[in-house]
Design an enzyme around this catalytic site. Structure first.
Site, mmCIF file in Angstrom:
data_model
loop_
_atom_site.group_PDB
_atom_site.id
_atom_site.type_symbol
_atom_site.label_atom_id
_atom_site.label_comp_id
_atom_site.label_asym_id
_atom_site.label_seq_id
_atom_site.Cartn_x
_atom_site.Cartn_y
_atom_site.Cartn_z
ATOM 1 N N HIS A 162 0.826 -1.201 0.000
ATOM 2 C CA HIS A 162 0.000 0.000 0.000
ATOM 3 C C HIS A 162 0.868 1.262 0.000
ATOM 4 O O HIS A 162 0.610 2.206 -0.759
ATOM 5 C CB HIS A 162 -0.910 0.025 1.231
ATOM 6 C CG HIS A 162 -2.173 -0.769 1.070
ATOM 7 N ND1 HIS A 162 -2.177 -2.131 0.870
ATOM 8 C CD2 HIS A 162 -3.484 -0.384 1.084
ATOM 9 C CE1 HIS A 162 -3.429 -2.560 0.783
ATOM 10 N NE2 HIS A 162 -4.233 -1.520 0.887
ATOM 11 N N HIS A 211 1.051 -3.789 9.319
ATOM 12 C CA HIS A 211 2.434 -3.665 8.865
ATOM 13 C C HIS A 211 3.314 -3.167 10.001
ATOM 14 O O HIS A 211 2.878 -2.379 10.849
ATOM 15 C CB HIS A 211 2.546 -2.668 7.703
ATOM 16 C CG HIS A 211 2.325 -3.284 6.353
ATOM 17 N ND1 HIS A 211 3.150 -4.251 5.812
ATOM 18 C CD2 HIS A 211 1.358 -3.069 5.432
ATOM 19 C CE1 HIS A 211 2.703 -4.596 4.611
ATOM 20 N NE2 HIS A 211 1.612 -3.902 4.373
#
Length: 252
Positions: A162, A211
């Site tokens: 992302h 993440h």
């Protein structure tokens, strides 16, 4: 009789100044792009080495835990609306959003008579997606298991796809749009929006616990490096006339 007021600039002088600035940009632009590629690329590989050695683990854990309620690690800090907003923000870096935005911009360029520029945008973003996939398969870092995830995940953790794709798409498109308008305030606004969107997407990934912070930082580095490389290639192709320049012709 003395005439007062602001003197008018001669149109020839204004045109000459605009041409000179454009020539300077064409000279400095490729060099600046290569410097960005080199610096950001080095930053990515240096960070990847530190991650492989486990040097970032302590800081990664500290940052991730600081964004959670100590009494309940499944609860991110802040009000409920902030968590929902972060889910909305992270969607700006999803595959669907990036593909939709890229196709929309490419279609606009093609319909505006800039077919090769449109294909270049598709190639730049599509190539970045391929690089992201290869890097994830190569490093194959597990997702964080320190806190519950705020959304479903399906791929490896390093680098953040992302964060990387947001940097590639939004920085590339912001640079393109900034060259279309000659007003400095508009250029600054467009570039600021591209950088802001990139940063917000990366922050949302850490906030949602999907993440490690080092994943996001690595994604920003390689994504910005790829966007800089695409910028360099675009400048070279435009100089050869193989890709249409997005700049409008100077006013007479």
């Amino acid at each position: 009789m003395r005439v007062t007021g602001t003197p008018r600039r001669h149109p020839v002088f204004t045109h000459a100044t605009a041409v000179w600035l454009r020539l300077r940009l064409n000279e400095v632009g490729p060099l600046l792009a290569l410097i960005c590629v080199s610096g950001l690329g080095y930053g990515f590989f240096a960070l990847a080495h530190e991650v492989g050695e486990g040097s970032t683990e302590g800081l990664d854990r500290k940052i991730l835990l600081s964004l959670r309620n100590p009494a309940d690690l499944s609860d991110p800090i802040g009000p409920r609306w902030l968590e929902e907003t972060m889910r909305d923000i992270t969607g700006l870096g999803s595959v669907f959003t990036i593909v939709f935005l890229t196709v929309a911009v490419a279609a606009y360029l093609m319909l505006s008579g800039k077919r090769r520029a449109g294909w270049f945008v598709i190639g730049a973003v599509g190539g970045g997606e391929l690089v992201s996939t290869v890097l994830k398969l190569f490093y194959h870092r597990p997702r964080p298991d320190l806190v519950p995830h705020g959304m479903e995940v399906f791929t490896a953790s390093f680098p953040s796809g992302h964060a990387m794709m947001s940097a590639i798409a939004y920085l590339t498109l912001a640079t393109l749009l900034a060259r279309i308008d000659r007003r400095r305030r508009v250029k600054a606004l467009v570039l600021a929006l591209g950088v802001t969107a990139t940063l917000l997407v990366g922050i949302s990934r850490v906030y949602l616990g999907v993440h490690w912070p080092s994943d996001v930082l690595a994604g920003w580095c390689v994504g910005a490096a790829w966007a800089s490389l695409c910028w360099f290639v675009a400048l070279q192709l435009q100089r050869r006339g193989e890709v249409e320049a997005p700049d409008p012709p100077p006013a007479a």
